[in-house]
Write a protein that holds these residues in place. Sequence first.
Motif, short mmCIF file in Angstrom:
data_model
loop_
_atom_site.label_atom_id
_atom_site.label_comp_id
_atom_site.label_asym_id
_atom_site.label_seq_id
_atom_site.Cartn_x
_atom_site.Cartn_y
_atom_site.Cartn_z
N GLU A 56 0.84 -1.20 0.00
CA GLU A 56 0.00 0.00 0.00
C GLU A 56 0.87 1.25 0.00
OE1 GLU A 56 -3.21 0.47 -0.29
OE2 GLU A 56 -3.58 -1.68 -0.49
N PRO A 57 0.63 2.19 -0.92
CA PRO A 57 1.44 3.41 -0.95
C PRO A 57 1.17 4.27 0.27
CG PRO A 57 -0.43 3.58 -2.46
CD PRO A 57 -0.42 2.17 -1.96
N ARG A 58 2.19 5.00 0.67
CA ARG A 58 2.07 5.86 1.85
C ARG A 58 1.46 7.20 1.46
NH1 ARG A 58 4.43 9.93 4.68
NH2 ARG A 58 5.88 10.37 2.96
N CYS A 59 0.49 7.62 2.23
CA CYS A 59 -0.12 8.93 2.01
C CYS A 59 0.82 10.00 2.58
CB CYS A 59 -1.47 9.00 2.71
SG CYS A 59 -2.42 10.49 2.35
N PRO A 60 1.17 11.03 1.79
CA PRO A 60 2.10 12.05 2.28
C PRO A 60 1.57 12.75 3.54
CG PRO A 60 1.78 12.24 -0.09
CD PRO A 60 0.76 11.27 0.40
N ASP A 61 2.49 13.22 4.33
CA ASP A 61 2.13 13.96 5.54
C ASP A 61 1.26 15.16 5.17
OD1 ASP A 61 3.63 12.18 7.00
OD2 ASP A 61 5.40 13.49 7.11
N GLY A 62 0.26 15.41 5.99
CA GLY A 62 -0.63 16.55 5.76
C GLY A 62 -1.84 16.22 4.91
N TYR A 63 -1.94 14.95 4.44
CA TYR A 63 -3.07 14.55 3.61
C TYR A 63 -3.76 13.33 4.21
CZ TYR A 63 -1.10 17.61 0.03
OH TYR A 63 -0.62 18.69 -0.66
N ARG A 64 -5.00 13.12 3.81
CA ARG A 64 -5.76 11.96 4.24
C ARG A 64 -6.34 11.27 3.00
NH1 ARG A 64 -9.30 14.78 9.15
NH2 ARG A 64 -7.54 15.18 10.56
N LEU A 65 -6.27 9.95 2.99
CA LEU A 65 -6.79 9.15 1.89
C LEU A 65 -7.97 8.33 2.37
CD1 LEU A 65 -6.63 7.77 -0.95
CD2 LEU A 65 -5.04 6.13 0.12
N ARG A 66 -9.07 8.40 1.62
CA ARG A 66 -10.24 7.59 1.92
C ARG A 66 -10.69 6.87 0.66
NH1 ARG A 66 -16.45 9.43 3.44
NH2 ARG A 66 -17.20 7.32 3.93
N THR A 67 -11.08 5.60 0.79
CA THR A 67 -11.61 4.84 -0.34
C THR A 67 -12.94 4.21 0.05
OG1 THR A 67 -10.48 2.78 0.26
CG2 THR A 67 -9.29 4.30 -1.19
N TRP A 68 -13.79 4.01 -0.95
CA TRP A 68 -15.05 3.29 -0.71
C TRP A 68 -15.49 2.65 -2.02
CZ3 TRP A 68 -14.55 8.54 -0.89
CH2 TRP A 68 -15.33 9.25 -1.83
N THR A 69 -16.26 1.56 -1.91
CA THR A 69 -16.69 0.78 -3.06
C THR A 69 -18.20 0.63 -3.03
OG1 THR A 69 -14.62 -0.46 -3.11
CG2 THR A 69 -16.50 -1.42 -4.26
N ARG A 70 -18.83 0.82 -4.19
CA ARG A 70 -20.27 0.63 -4.31
C ARG A 70 -20.59 0.30 -5.76
NH1 ARG A 70 -22.30 5.41 -2.40
NH2 ARG A 70 -22.24 4.58 -0.29
N GLY A 71 -21.33 -0.79 -5.98
CA GLY A 71 -21.82 -1.11 -7.31
C GLY A 71 -20.72 -1.33 -8.34
N GLY A 72 -19.63 -1.98 -7.95
CA GLY A 72 -18.55 -2.25 -8.89
C GLY A 72 -17.62 -1.08 -9.13
N LEU A 73 -17.78 -0.01 -8.35
CA LEU A 73 -16.95 1.18 -8.53
C LEU A 73 -16.26 1.53 -7.22
CD1 LEU A 73 -16.26 3.42 -10.65
CD2 LEU A 73 -18.08 4.78 -9.61
N THR A 74 -14.93 1.64 -7.27
CA THR A 74 -14.15 2.05 -6.10
C THR A 74 -13.64 3.46 -6.33
OG1 THR A 74 -13.46 -0.19 -5.53
CG2 THR A 74 -12.10 1.60 -4.69
N ARG A 75 -13.85 4.32 -5.36
CA ARG A 75 -13.38 5.71 -5.43
C ARG A 75 -12.29 5.94 -4.40
NH1 ARG A 75 -17.19 9.10 -8.17
NH2 ARG A 75 -19.20 8.05 -8.51
N ALA A 76 -11.36 6.80 -4.75
CA ALA A 76 -10.31 7.22 -3.83
C ALA A 76 -10.32 8.74 -3.75
CB ALA A 76 -8.94 6.73 -4.30
N LEU A 77 -10.28 9.26 -2.55
CA LEU A 77 -10.32 10.70 -2.32
C LEU A 77 -9.19 11.09 -1.38
CD1 LEU A 77 -11.72 13.52 -2.46
CD2 LEU A 77 -13.09 12.77 -0.49
N VAL A 78 -8.41 12.09 -1.80
CA VAL A 78 -7.35 12.64 -0.95
C VAL A 78 -7.74 14.06 -0.58
CG1 VAL A 78 -4.90 13.18 -0.72
CG2 VAL A 78 -5.62 11.23 -2.13
N THR A 79 -7.72 14.35 0.71
CA THR A 79 -8.00 15.70 1.19
C THR A 79 -6.86 16.16 2.10
OG1 THR A 79 -9.24 14.86 3.09
CG2 THR A 79 -10.49 15.36 1.09
N THR A 80 -6.84 17.44 2.36
CA THR A 80 -5.90 17.98 3.34
C THR A 80 -6.42 17.69 4.74
OG1 THR A 80 -7.00 20.12 3.49
CG2 THR A 80 -5.37 19.85 1.73
N ALA A 81 -5.59 18.01 5.73
CA ALA A 81 -6.02 17.82 7.11
C ALA A 81 -7.26 18.65 7.41
CB ALA A 81 -4.89 18.18 8.06
N GLY A 82 -7.44 19.75 6.67
CA GLY A 82 -8.61 20.60 6.85
C GLY A 82 -9.77 20.24 5.94
#
Length: 236
Positions: free
Chosen positions: A120-146
């Motif tokens: 698994e790749p490391r998320c850079p400091d200061g960012y957050r990575l979230r993933t979720w799957t629904r209906g055959g589709l996986t999404r990845a979202l990176v946001t800042t700490a804010g």
Amino acid sequence: MTETITSSEVGSTDGPGGPGRAGLKRAWVEGWVVSRAAAPPVEEPWGFTVDVGLVQQVRRYVLPDADEALVRHFMRTVTAPGTWIKCFLEPETVEPWLAPGWELDSPGFLMATRLAPVPEPRCPDGYRLRTWTRGGLTRALVTTAGHAFAARGQIAVPAPGAAAVIDQIETSPDHRRHGLGSLVVRTLCNAAAAAGCPAAVLGATVEGRALYEHLGWTAYGPLTGAVLTPPAGPSV
């Protein structure tokens, strides 16, 4: 060394364009409709019809083996604004065939890679990575700490054992050059590999191609789009 994706990895027979290339085109269509929640593709003698249902893209015709006669036929007979044609030819080849009202989209490329689980790749400091799957589709979202948007992407798995399709990879201009695009792509590829997908396919922009080649993807040829736009209204 560049490795060719084979027909067995995309679940289709080889075509005249080279080993696995016909299968890659079909895989891209079948995964794209899952990614965009479009209607299932209707197979035609010349390719595929896809009802998308958006104002700017009502329907698209995918022409895997387009030539001048076929492209000119569609541009002469299609009259609905927001209709797209997608073919696997260089844009400079298609441009002289454009009928009035038709415009070329930005250049693109059909690309593919084999999939295998990686650390698994490391998320850079200061960012957050979230993933979720629904209906055959996986999404990845990176946001800042804010919780400000930084990067995103999604990958579609149209059927068990089928090639996955990566789509809509985007990094905010304010957060580029931090490895977020690579983070999103690698995360999505891991999700598809875990779901049993042997390979992944995508349509890349000129800018995106550099990222994917850096990650080991192979470009298999051009992917050119043209859209019928509504005529300009009268000046007021």
